[in-house]
Design an enzyme around this catalytic site. Structure first.
Site, PDB file in Angstrom:
ATOM      1  N   ASP A   1      28.648  42.425  52.885  1.00 57.18           N
ATOM      2  CA  ASP A   1      27.727  41.806  52.014  1.00 57.18           C
ATOM      3  C   ASP A   1      27.034  40.831  51.922  1.00 57.18           C
ATOM      4  OD1 ASP A   1      29.480  40.448  52.432  1.00 57.18           O
ATOM      5  OD2 ASP A   1      30.912  40.176  50.368  1.00 57.18           O
TER       6      ASP A   1
ATOM      7  N   ASN B   1      39.552  35.875  43.112  1.00 56.37           N
ATOM      8  CA  ASN B   1      39.815  36.509  41.884  1.00 56.37           C
ATOM      9  C   ASN B   1      39.605  37.797  41.813  1.00 56.37           C
ATOM     10  OD1 ASN B   1      37.421  36.871  42.892  1.00 56.37           O
ATOM     11  ND2 ASN B   1      36.129  36.790  41.301  1.00 56.37           N
TER      12      ASN B   1
ATOM     13  N   HIS C   1      38.886  39.082  44.386  1.00 56.19           N
ATOM     14  CA  HIS C   1      37.545  40.673  45.468  1.00 56.19           C
ATOM     15  C   HIS C   1      37.414  40.966  46.292  1.00 56.19           C
ATOM     16  CE1 HIS C   1      34.477  37.125  45.306  1.00 56.19           C
ATOM     17  NE2 HIS C   1      34.766  37.081  46.784  1.00 56.19           N
TER      18      HIS C   1
ATOM     19  N   GLU D   1      32.887  42.245  42.107  1.00 53.18           N
ATOM     20  CA  GLU D   1      33.566  41.467  41.508  1.00 53.18           C
ATOM     21  C   GLU D   1      34.782  42.588  40.135  1.00 53.18           C
ATOM     22  OE1 GLU D   1      33.489  38.548  41.986  1.00 53.18           O
ATOM     23  OE2 GLU D   1      31.812  37.740  41.819  1.00 53.18           O
TER      24      GLU D   1
END
Ligand code: GLP
Length: 253
Positions: free
Chosen positions: A67, A136, A138, A143
């Protein structure tokens, strides 16, 4: 999923580097998928050591990073380009033309995603993908959501991620709100995956990842569908007693 609870961050990094090195030795023309963040930092240092001391040869290796922040140029100190060169690429004999990182400052980000995905397909996919995990759940920048994208795409970062990653920026406003990330299918097509998790804040997402439940709200939980994932995990958040307890159920922790 093969689970390896580990005593120290150092041992986790050495083990991951050893697996990467083994992959390169077995297949010099290998395709590696790389991650950024604090988790794999020391693994990169170990790989540099192996290059310098044991002549681990990166000359035929191709890499694809997971990413990049949208809007950051490669020279920006918080870009993943900068991270990869400063922490790894500039110390080993990898060829510039074999390095792939999504261009955060691409004129047409959607086209950049299509081209990136095509490059991965053209080379025959990723042999070994390194992953960290967000608090979280990810992976890359996929996400938590009710829908996930399969292929490389532009994504709106969640408030959680913006807050967590603001630790690397001067303030919250400076954190990019969007990014380019490989999609879950791009990641899942990798032949082998190493997921690394260190520190107390990773306990919650990791327990969800090995829970037996799969939810797009925990993107990393999809890794349970892959048949060759090694989870190298902090022993404090994942004691081996859990691995052998047939009645273990994460919700009870
Ligand atoms: C970042 C990256 C991920 C990384 C994760 C965890 O936002 N996009 O690829 O795995 O967050 O980062 P860290 O290793 O610093 O906890």
């Amino acid at each position: 999923m093969e689970i390896k609870p580990i005593n120290s961050y150092d041992a986790m990094s050495k083990l991951a580097a050893k697996i990467v090195a083994g992959q390169i030795i077995n297949k010099p023309k290998t395709v590696l998928g790389f991650a950024t963040g604090s988790t794999p930092l020391s693994m990169y240092r170990e790989l540099v050591k192996l290059y310098k001391k044991s002549k681990l040869d990166f000359s035929k290796v191709t890499t694809f990073n997971l990413d990049e922040y949208l809007g950051l140029s490669p020279e920006h100190p918080q870009s993943y380009h900068y991270y990869m060169y400063e922490n790894f690429f500039k110390y080993v004999n990898i060829r510039e033309e074999n390095i792939h990182i999504p261009k955060g400052n691409a004129e047409d980000p959607v086209q950049e995603c299509l081209d990136y995905e095509k490059e991965i397909e053209k080379i025959g996919g990723i042999d070994l993908q390194i992953l960290g995990i967000g608090i979280n759940g990810h992976v890359g920048f996929n996400e938590p959501d009710i829908n996930l994208e399969a292929k490389t795409h532009v994504i709106q970062l969640s408030d959680d991620t913006i807050t967590t990653n603001s630790r690397f920026f001067k303030n919250l406003d400076e954190v990019p709100k969007k990014a380019i990330t490989m999609g879950m299918a791009t990641i899942m097509r990798s032949k082998k995956i190493i997921l690394m998790a260190w520190g107390a804040e990773k306990k919650k997402p990791i327990l969800k990842v090995i829970s037996g439940h799969i939810a797009t709200e925990v993107p990393a939980s999809l890794l349970q569908l892959h048949n060759d994932v090694i989870l190298i995990v902090d022993k404090k958040i994942y004691p081996s007693s859990i691995v052998t307890d047939p009645l273990f159920y994460p919700d009870k922790i």
